[in-house]
Structure formats: C-alpha cells, structure tokens
Design a protein around this motif. Structure first.
Motif, PDB file in Angstrom:
ATOM      1  N   LEU A 163       0.811  -1.222   0.000  1.00 45.78           N
ATOM      2  CA  LEU A 163       0.000   0.000   0.000  1.00 45.78           C
ATOM      3  C   LEU A 163       0.844   1.271   0.000  1.00 45.78           C
ATOM      4  O   LEU A 163       0.312   2.362  -0.198  1.00 45.78           O
ATOM      5  CB  LEU A 163      -0.937   0.020   1.211  1.00 45.78           C
ATOM      6  CG  LEU A 163      -2.227  -0.778   1.076  1.00 45.78           C
ATOM      7  CD1 LEU A 163      -2.979  -0.774   2.394  1.00 45.78           C
ATOM      8  CD2 LEU A 163      -3.096  -0.235  -0.041  1.00 45.78           C
ATOM      9  N   SER A 164       2.148   1.139   0.201  1.00 43.41           N
ATOM     10  CA  SER A 164       2.996   2.336   0.211  1.00 43.41           C
ATOM     11  C   SER A 164       2.965   3.046  -1.146  1.00 43.41           C
ATOM     12  O   SER A 164       3.229   4.244  -1.225  1.00 43.41           O
ATOM     13  CB  SER A 164       4.429   1.986   0.608  1.00 43.41           C
ATOM     14  OG  SER A 164       5.018   1.169  -0.378  1.00 43.41           O
ATOM     15  N   ASP A 165       2.625   2.307  -2.197  1.00 43.54           N
ATOM     16  CA  ASP A 165       2.486   2.929  -3.520  1.00 43.54           C
ATOM     17  C   ASP A 165       1.376   3.975  -3.534  1.00 43.54           C
ATOM     18  O   ASP A 165       1.359   4.855  -4.400  1.00 43.54           O
ATOM     19  CB  ASP A 165       2.178   1.871  -4.588  1.00 43.54           C
ATOM     20  CG  ASP A 165       3.359   0.943  -4.827  1.00 43.54           C
ATOM     21  OD1 ASP A 165       4.483   1.295  -4.400  1.00 43.54           O
ATOM     22  OD2 ASP A 165       3.156  -0.116  -5.437  1.00 43.54           O
ATOM     23  N   LEU A 166       0.491   3.897  -2.585  1.00 42.21           N
ATOM     24  CA  LEU A 166      -0.619   4.852  -2.502  1.00 42.21           C
ATOM     25  C   LEU A 166      -0.115   6.284  -2.346  1.00 42.21           C
ATOM     26  O   LEU A 166      -0.758   7.231  -2.815  1.00 42.21           O
ATOM     27  CB  LEU A 166      -1.534   4.478  -1.327  1.00 42.21           C
ATOM     28  CG  LEU A 166      -2.855   5.196  -1.175  1.00 42.21           C
ATOM     29  CD1 LEU A 166      -3.717   5.016  -2.417  1.00 42.21           C
ATOM     30  CD2 LEU A 166      -3.587   4.688   0.045  1.00 42.21           C
ATOM     31  N   ASP A 167       1.060   6.444  -1.747  1.00 42.66           N
ATOM     32  CA  ASP A 167       1.625   7.779  -1.543  1.00 42.66           C
ATOM     33  C   ASP A 167       1.989   8.474  -2.859  1.00 42.66           C
ATOM     34  O   ASP A 167       2.049   9.699  -2.915  1.00 42.66           O
ATOM     35  CB  ASP A 167       2.867   7.695  -0.646  1.00 42.66           C
ATOM     36  CG  ASP A 167       2.531   7.224   0.754  1.00 42.66           C
ATOM     37  OD1 ASP A 167       1.367   7.411   1.183  1.00 42.66           O
ATOM     38  OD2 ASP A 167       3.413   6.656   1.413  1.00 42.66           O
ATOM     39  N   THR A 170      -1.927  10.135  -7.407  1.00 41.20           N
ATOM     40  CA  THR A 170      -2.600  11.434  -7.292  1.00 41.20           C
ATOM     41  C   THR A 170      -3.997  11.343  -7.889  1.00 41.20           C
ATOM     42  O   THR A 170      -4.366  10.329  -8.494  1.00 41.20           O
ATOM     43  CB  THR A 170      -1.812  12.531  -8.032  1.00 41.20           C
ATOM     44  OG1 THR A 170      -1.851  12.261  -9.431  1.00 41.20           O
ATOM     45  CG2 THR A 170      -0.371  12.614  -7.544  1.00 41.20           C
ATOM     46  N   GLU A 171      -4.724  12.426  -7.729  1.00 40.42           N
ATOM     47  CA  GLU A 171      -6.084  12.461  -8.278  1.00 40.42           C
ATOM     48  C   GLU A 171      -6.097  12.470  -9.805  1.00 40.42           C
ATOM     49  O   GLU A 171      -7.125  12.250 -10.427  1.00 40.42           O
ATOM     50  CB  GLU A 171      -6.856  13.677  -7.734  1.00 40.42           C
ATOM     51  CG  GLU A 171      -6.319  15.018  -8.172  1.00 40.42           C
ATOM     52  CD  GLU A 171      -5.087  15.486  -7.393  1.00 40.42           C
ATOM     53  OE1 GLU A 171      -4.531  16.518  -7.781  1.00 40.42           O
ATOM     54  OE2 GLU A 171      -4.684  14.833  -6.422  1.00 40.42           O
ATOM     55  N   THR A 172      -4.949  12.675 -10.404  1.00 44.16           N
ATOM     56  CA  THR A 172      -4.870  12.690 -11.875  1.00 44.16           C
ATOM     57  C   THR A 172      -4.436  11.337 -12.449  1.00 44.16           C
ATOM     58  O   THR A 172      -4.152  11.251 -13.645  1.00 44.16           O
ATOM     59  CB  THR A 172      -3.879  13.778 -12.341  1.00 44.16           C
ATOM     60  OG1 THR A 172      -2.594  13.494 -11.809  1.00 44.16           O
ATOM     61  CG2 THR A 172      -4.355  15.156 -11.924  1.00 44.16           C
ATOM     62  N   GLU A 173      -4.396  10.306 -11.616  1.00 44.20           N
ATOM     63  CA  GLU A 173      -3.983   8.970 -12.063  1.00 44.20           C
ATOM     64  C   GLU A 173      -4.859   8.524 -13.231  1.00 44.20           C
ATOM     65  O   GLU A 173      -6.085   8.579 -13.160  1.00 44.20           O
ATOM     66  CB  GLU A 173      -4.109   7.970 -10.911  1.00 44.20           C
ATOM     67  CG  GLU A 173      -3.742   6.559 -11.268  1.00 44.20           C
ATOM     68  CD  GLU A 173      -2.279   6.403 -11.654  1.00 44.20           C
ATOM     69  OE1 GLU A 173      -2.031   5.798 -12.710  1.00 44.20           O
ATOM     70  OE2 GLU A 173      -1.407   6.880 -10.913  1.00 44.20           O
ATOM     71  N   THR A 174      -4.221   8.085 -14.304  1.00 46.51           N
ATOM     72  CA  THR A 174      -4.968   7.663 -15.493  1.00 46.51           C
ATOM     73  C   THR A 174      -5.268   6.167 -15.503  1.00 46.51           C
ATOM     74  O   THR A 174      -6.214   5.738 -16.148  1.00 46.51           O
ATOM     75  CB  THR A 174      -4.190   8.028 -16.773  1.00 46.51           C
ATOM     76  OG1 THR A 174      -2.902   7.408 -16.718  1.00 46.51           O
ATOM     77  CG2 THR A 174      -4.049   9.533 -16.908  1.00 46.51           C
ATOM     78  N   ASP A 175      -4.478   5.399 -14.774  1.00 44.34           N
ATOM     79  CA  ASP A 175      -4.711   3.953 -14.703  1.00 44.34           C
ATOM     80  C   ASP A 175      -5.684   3.678 -13.564  1.00 44.34           C
ATOM     81  O   ASP A 175      -5.314   3.605 -12.396  1.00 44.34           O
ATOM     82  CB  ASP A 175      -3.384   3.221 -14.478  1.00 44.34           C
ATOM     83  CG  ASP A 175      -3.552   1.709 -14.438  1.00 44.34           C
ATOM     84  OD1 ASP A 175      -4.676   1.219 -14.693  1.00 44.34           O
ATOM     85  OD2 ASP A 175      -2.552   1.025 -14.158  1.00 44.34           O
ATOM     86  N   HIS A 176      -6.938   3.500 -13.911  1.00 41.25           N
ATOM     87  CA  HIS A 176      -7.986   3.339 -12.895  1.00 41.25           C
ATOM     88  C   HIS A 176      -7.940   1.988 -12.186  1.00 41.25           C
ATOM     89  O   HIS A 176      -8.537   1.839 -11.119  1.00 41.25           O
ATOM     90  CB  HIS A 176      -9.364   3.569 -13.533  1.00 41.25           C
ATOM     91  CG  HIS A 176      -9.535   4.960 -14.024  1.00 41.25           C
ATOM     92  ND1 HIS A 176      -9.789   6.007 -13.192  1.00 41.25           N
ATOM     93  CD2 HIS A 176      -9.451   5.483 -15.277  1.00 41.25           C
ATOM     94  CE1 HIS A 176      -9.869   7.123 -13.891  1.00 41.25           C
ATOM     95  NE2 HIS A 176      -9.663   6.838 -15.169  1.00 41.25           N
TER      96      HIS A 176
END
Length: 124
Positions: free
Chosen positions: A55-59, A62-68
């Motif tokens: 889950l550290s990748d969560l950092d 961003t809100e602009t992430e294109t890979d849903h």
C-alpha cells in the motif's frame, strides 16, 4: 471427564493421582492450543505488514492517475487487510476462551467413558 472420575469406584490415592494427571494434561493442552493460535496470529500480523508495504504505492498516486485499475487494486489490498485482521482477532478471542479453560462446543462429539480401570481401583 471429571464427572466420570468422580463417579468411578476408586480409592482416594488413585482418584487423586488420576485427577492430577488429568489436570496436567489439560494444562499442557491449553498451552499447546494457545501456542498454535498465537503462532497463527503472528503469521496474520506479518501478512498485514506485507500488505501495508504494497500500500505504500498509494503515496505516489494522485487524483490525476490515469490507470484506474490502481484504485481497484488498492481497494483489494485494504479488503485483504480487513479479512486478515478479522481472522487474527477471532484467533485472539479463541486464545482467551482456551485460557479461561472453557471448552468450545463441538457439535456431534460425545465422550464415552472407557471400561478401563487402573490397578488401584477398588476391587481390582
């Protein structure tokens, strides 16, 4: 088992010896079960720690992430942490039951007293 021992036709020394043996057995069995459960809980803790590492990748998201699919994967990690924590909590509650010397009910299990009698039984 204690009821069977109390109703047995045994002299005082023999009955006390059997009770003492039975108590030692229960103590060892309680320790064995508690150790097994705690080992499982420690495994669940390690599993949660590993999932938290993923889950550290969560950092970096961003809100602009294109890979849903990233959001779905993160949600699945949180759900797995929840399931793992639920299993660990149940095991810890079971340790508490074991330590309280309560026997969890086992459906369909009946203990049938044997016909065995120790050599110190009356009349033997």
């Amino acid at each position: 088992m204690r009821a069977v021992l109390s109703g047995a036709n045994l002299d005082g020394h023999c009955l006390e010896m059997l009770r003492s043996t039975f108590d030692r057995f229960l103590d060892l069995e309680t320790r064995r079960m508690s150790k097994r459960l705690l080992t499982g809980v420690r495994h669940q803790k390690q599993r949660i720690a590993a999932l938290l590492g993923l889950l550290s990748d969560l950092d970096q998201i961003t809100e602009t992430e294109t890979d849903h699919t990233v959001f779905v994967e993160m949600a699945l990690l949180f759900e797995e942490i929840s399931r793992t924590a639920t299993v660990a909590a149940a095991s810890l509650r079971e340790v508490d039951v074991v330590k309280a010397n309560e026997t969890p009910p086992v459906d369909g299990l009946k203990i049938v007293p044997s016909q065995w009698a120790p050599h110190c039984a009356n009349g033997k």
